[in-house]
Design a protein around this motif. Sequence first.
Motif, PDB file in Angstrom:
ATOM      1  N   ASP A  44       0.858  -1.184   0.000  1.00  0.00           N
ATOM      2  CA  ASP A  44       0.000   0.000   0.000  1.00  0.00           C
ATOM      3  C   ASP A  44       0.894   1.234   0.000  1.00  0.00           C
ATOM      4  O   ASP A  44       1.719   1.409   0.901  1.00  0.00           O
ATOM      5  CB  ASP A  44      -0.936   0.022   1.202  1.00  0.00           C
ATOM      6  N   PHE A  46      -0.599   4.288  -0.311  1.00  0.00           N
ATOM      7  CA  PHE A  46      -1.483   5.345   0.174  1.00  0.00           C
ATOM      8  C   PHE A  46      -1.558   6.506  -0.817  1.00  0.00           C
ATOM      9  O   PHE A  46      -1.468   7.677  -0.455  1.00  0.00           O
ATOM     10  CB  PHE A  46      -1.044   5.812   1.563  1.00  0.00           C
ATOM     11  N   LEU A  51      -8.674   5.646   2.809  1.00  0.00           N
ATOM     12  CA  LEU A  51      -8.097   4.369   3.208  1.00  0.00           C
ATOM     13  C   LEU A  51      -8.760   3.225   2.443  1.00  0.00           C
ATOM     14  O   LEU A  51      -9.983   3.211   2.261  1.00  0.00           O
ATOM     15  CB  LEU A  51      -8.292   4.162   4.713  1.00  0.00           C
ATOM     16  N   THR A  84      -6.550   9.213   7.997  1.00  0.00           N
ATOM     17  CA  THR A  84      -6.771   9.871   6.711  1.00  0.00           C
ATOM     18  C   THR A  84      -5.680   9.473   5.725  1.00  0.00           C
ATOM     19  O   THR A  84      -4.562   9.111   6.117  1.00  0.00           O
ATOM     20  CB  THR A  84      -6.796  11.401   6.855  1.00  0.00           C
ATOM     21  N   VAL A  85      -6.026   9.546   4.436  1.00  0.00           N
ATOM     22  CA  VAL A  85      -5.071   9.290   3.351  1.00  0.00           C
ATOM     23  C   VAL A  85      -5.136  10.468   2.394  1.00  0.00           C
ATOM     24  O   VAL A  85      -6.209  10.822   1.892  1.00  0.00           O
ATOM     25  CB  VAL A  85      -5.409   7.982   2.610  1.00  0.00           C
ATOM     26  N   ASP A  86      -3.980  11.077   2.144  1.00  0.00           N
ATOM     27  CA  ASP A  86      -3.926  12.231   1.246  1.00  0.00           C
ATOM     28  C   ASP A  86      -2.466  12.525   0.932  1.00  0.00           C
ATOM     29  O   ASP A  86      -1.590  12.329   1.779  1.00  0.00           O
ATOM     30  CB  ASP A  86      -4.579  13.453   1.910  1.00  0.00           C
ATOM     31  N   LYS A  89       0.288   9.676   1.460  1.00  0.00           N
ATOM     32  CA  LYS A  89       0.659   9.183   2.786  1.00  0.00           C
ATOM     33  C   LYS A  89      -0.585   8.912   3.621  1.00  0.00           C
ATOM     34  O   LYS A  89      -1.657   9.492   3.401  1.00  0.00           O
ATOM     35  CB  LYS A  89       1.557  10.192   3.507  1.00  0.00           C
ATOM     36  N   LEU A  90      -0.413   8.033   4.591  1.00  0.00           N
ATOM     37  CA  LEU A  90      -1.408   7.774   5.618  1.00  0.00           C
ATOM     38  C   LEU A  90      -1.074   8.629   6.831  1.00  0.00           C
ATOM     39  O   LEU A  90       0.091   8.729   7.219  1.00  0.00           O
ATOM     40  CB  LEU A  90      -1.379   6.302   6.010  1.00  0.00           C
ATOM     41  N   TYR A 263       2.946   9.655  10.393  1.00  0.00           N
ATOM     42  CA  TYR A 263       2.767   9.508   8.950  1.00  0.00           C
ATOM     43  C   TYR A 263       3.364   8.178   8.479  1.00  0.00           C
ATOM     44  O   TYR A 263       4.424   7.762   8.959  1.00  0.00           O
ATOM     45  CB  TYR A 263       3.452  10.650   8.203  1.00  0.00           C
TER      46      TYR A 263
END
Length: 272
Positions: A44, A46, A51, A84-86, A89-90, A263
């Motif tokens: 993953d 991200f 997510l 959050t995912v943006d 990165k997580l 992160y």
Amino acid sequence: MTSRGAVIGVLMLLLAACGAGGATPENTAPRPGGTGDWRLVLRDDFDGSRLDTGRWATCYDWNEDGCTISSNNELEWYQPGQVTVDGGKLTLTAQRRDVRASDGKVYPWVSGMISTGRDDWYAEPRHTFTYGYFEAAIRIPPQGGMAPEFWMMPASRYTPPEIDIMEFLGNTRRVSMFVHWLNDEGEERKQRGIYTADGFPDGYHVFALLWEKDKLVWFVDGVERFRVTEPERIPHVPMEVIINLAVGLPYTPHPDTDLARMYVDWVRVWQR
């Protein structure tokens, strides 16, 4: 791999090649992607905007509108809104906010976690693993009193055994690496490795574990930092992968601390 992940990978290879930090060919991390007998079973980066809930749950297996590990006297109640995912990165966000949990207690913090386990006690885990090479690029928060963790729990939902790939227990300089097991008398035992360095909150670092039938080997940024080979200490059961930001384990955050973020750039699991 994101551009950040690619840079980390290149730096790891350069570190190993140059022998920096005491690295030698014998104690540098394996490169599963470069050999034919390894296969990538979980990846993953991200890269999306949310997510992937097909890969990850946001609580432990005992999820009831949130969760925590009450036996550790942790201060946080995990909630999915703290994940959050943006931007590739997580982010796991811990916030000082009172919440009345489903266990009847009031917790002074909410925080985030991900797991390859279940949505609740009666569901099936998303992914479990027995042996492999586990790695993640993680940037820990700079605040004290936090406990960012990357670890593994049995799919049976009962510990030990347990493998802690990375734990920063209330500090930002000392990485703890643990294996937990039961001895022949059924008593809980644990062995700990420690690696201390500055700068962990300043950027991403790669924490990894090689788990095979006869050994456990921990790596930080591509260099071996801890090894266990005693047979009774090596787990042989399916496990779930967990990444979480605990609070107050073992130290309470400073009263002026109201927010902390952990992160994760990427996660990989390889198996032979």
